[in-house]
Design an enzyme around this catalytic site. Structure first.
Site, mmCIF file in Angstrom:
data_model
loop_
_atom_site.group_PDB
_atom_site.id
_atom_site.type_symbol
_atom_site.label_atom_id
_atom_site.label_comp_id
_atom_site.label_asym_id
_atom_site.label_seq_id
_atom_site.Cartn_x
_atom_site.Cartn_y
_atom_site.Cartn_z
ATOM 1 N N TYR A 22 32.304 32.094 50.446
ATOM 2 C CA TYR A 22 33.234 31.662 49.406
ATOM 3 C C TYR A 22 33.435 30.151 49.424
ATOM 4 O O TYR A 22 34.307 29.627 48.743
ATOM 5 C CB TYR A 22 34.588 32.353 49.604
ATOM 6 C CG TYR A 22 34.516 33.857 49.564
ATOM 7 C CD1 TYR A 22 34.665 34.549 48.372
ATOM 8 C CD2 TYR A 22 34.286 34.601 50.723
ATOM 9 C CE1 TYR A 22 34.587 35.941 48.329
ATOM 10 C CE2 TYR A 22 34.207 35.986 50.686
ATOM 11 C CZ TYR A 22 34.364 36.641 49.492
ATOM 12 O OH TYR A 22 34.282 38.003 49.458
ATOM 13 N N GLY A 139 38.304 46.497 52.703
ATOM 14 C CA GLY A 139 37.597 45.926 51.562
ATOM 15 C C GLY A 139 36.155 45.554 51.841
ATOM 16 O O GLY A 139 35.633 44.607 51.240
ATOM 17 N N HIS A 144 30.384 41.300 55.679
ATOM 18 C CA HIS A 144 30.036 39.923 55.353
ATOM 19 C C HIS A 144 29.340 39.226 56.522
ATOM 20 O O HIS A 144 28.644 38.220 56.324
ATOM 21 C CB HIS A 144 31.292 39.121 54.994
ATOM 22 C CG HIS A 144 31.754 39.308 53.594
ATOM 23 N ND1 HIS A 144 32.531 40.369 53.195
ATOM 24 C CD2 HIS A 144 31.551 38.565 52.478
ATOM 25 C CE1 HIS A 144 32.795 40.265 51.904
ATOM 26 N NE2 HIS A 144 32.208 39.184 51.444
ATOM 27 N N ARG A 177 31.265 49.918 52.899
ATOM 28 C CA ARG A 177 30.707 50.694 51.793
ATOM 29 C C ARG A 177 29.807 51.811 52.322
ATOM 30 O O ARG A 177 29.357 51.776 53.470
ATOM 31 C CB ARG A 177 29.892 49.792 50.867
ATOM 32 C CG ARG A 177 30.722 48.902 49.959
ATOM 33 C CD ARG A 177 29.793 48.093 49.046
ATOM 34 N NE ARG A 177 30.527 47.242 48.129
ATOM 35 C CZ ARG A 177 30.903 47.605 46.907
ATOM 36 N NH1 ARG A 177 30.614 48.823 46.468
ATOM 37 N NH2 ARG A 177 31.571 46.776 46.127
ATOM 38 N N TYR A 196 38.688 47.927 43.690
ATOM 39 C CA TYR A 196 38.626 46.944 42.617
ATOM 40 C C TYR A 196 38.966 47.577 41.280
ATOM 41 O O TYR A 196 38.308 48.501 40.826
ATOM 42 C CB TYR A 196 37.249 46.285 42.609
ATOM 43 C CG TYR A 196 36.920 45.725 43.973
ATOM 44 C CD1 TYR A 196 37.723 44.732 44.532
ATOM 45 C CD2 TYR A 196 35.860 46.217 44.727
ATOM 46 C CE1 TYR A 196 37.471 44.244 45.793
ATOM 47 C CE2 TYR A 196 35.598 45.726 45.993
ATOM 48 C CZ TYR A 196 36.409 44.733 46.527
ATOM 49 O OH TYR A 196 36.158 44.252 47.776
#
Length: 294
Positions: A22, A139, A144, A177, A196
């Site tokens: 990010y 989340g 990541h 996920r 989301y």
């Protein structure tokens, strides 16, 4: 050619060893829009998470991947003592802004927000006493962290550091996920996304990178329609890319148990519902609950 397709959106580094996807600010700015109504998001699992934390008599909670602070804010509003960390200063600025705007509320005035990453967590964050009553990492955040070395040693180190923050008798709640389904079919499971809520998402394209015939990275290219800031202006299409390590359920369970050196109780849910392997409903997310044995 491979680099142009599979490179993460940003190669900035927020803290030692952990790439900040990010860092260019684009994904951070649009992420709130992608999440949609934050209360709508947390309503999906608020009751489940609150019941779990209260069942284990948790008061202090470490949100180890707080991002813009959505889950931390939910817990603060419910009276928990929250410490929030993230490796991305671009994401943290939204949490810091919320803390400042609500500083007259006691729980927000005491809200601890720090920049830290999982590879150096014990150095970056002071642990209170024996640790936090609960640590959350929700989340799909842990995915990541890439596996640059190819041996998952960074994953193991990060999970050990996260586990060290849980007090004996406390719990870790961490998710990912359903990469088993994504790798088998090339797309996410059908059905609604539990995190989301935005209706602004126009397209999400999935790519899988194989290294030595093994899935090494899943890349998602997002296209989100950003509402105009001025009357009469046309909406903007914002594109950004995020990359994830595809943790399979069985392998990630083994990593978690290893991080706690086997001294834990482990259970797994699918989309916050009881999960049985082979069941008809295919969950979008797997949620692991790990209780550290005293």
């Amino acid at each position: 050619m491979v680099d142009s397709v599979y490179r993460t959106r940003s190669l900035g580094v927020a803290a030692e060893g952990l790439p900040d996807q990010y860092a260019d600010g684009r994904a951070a700015r649009v992420w709130q829009l992608y999440i949609g109504d934050t209360r709508g998001r947390t309503a999906e699992y608020r009751s489940w998470l609150l019941a779990l934390l209260r069942q284990h008599r948790c008061r202090s909670v470490l949100d180890v991947a707080c991002g813009t602070g959505v889950d931390s804010i939910m817990l603060l509003e419910e009276g928990f003592q929250v410490t929030s960390v993230d490796a991305s200063d671009k994401m943290l600025k939204y949490a810091l802004k919320e803390r400042w705007e609500r500083r007259k509320e006691e729980s927000f005035d005491r809200w601890v927000i720090e920049e830290a990453n999982w590879l150096t967590l014990e150095k970056d964050l002071e642990k209170p006493g024996d640790g936090f009553d609960a640590v959350i990492c929700l989340g799909n955040s842990f995915a990541h962290l890439p596996d640059f070395k190819g041996d998952q040693s960074d994953h193991k180190l990060a999970l050990r550091n996260i586990a060290s923050m849980v007090r004996p008798g406390g719990v870790l709640v961490i998710d990912h996920r359903n990469y088993d389904h994504i790798l088998a079919t090339g797309c996410a499971p059908p059905g609604k996304n539990i995190y989301y809520k935005s209706d602004l998402t126009k397209d999400i394209t999935t790519s899988v990178l194989l290294v030595n015939n093994k899935a090494h990275m899943v890349t998602l290219d997002y296209t989100v329609q950003v509402p105009p800031t001025e009357a009469g202006a046309a909406p903007e299409l914002s594109k950004f890319r995020l990359s994830y390590y595809p943790h399979r359920l069985e392998a990630f369970t083994a990593l978690l148990k290893g991080a706690f050196q086997g001294k834990c109780q482990h259970s797994v849910l699918g989309d916050f519902q009881p999960y049985t392997p082979g069941q008809a409903h295919i969950p979008c997310y797997f949620i692991h609950v790990v209780k550290k044995m005293a």
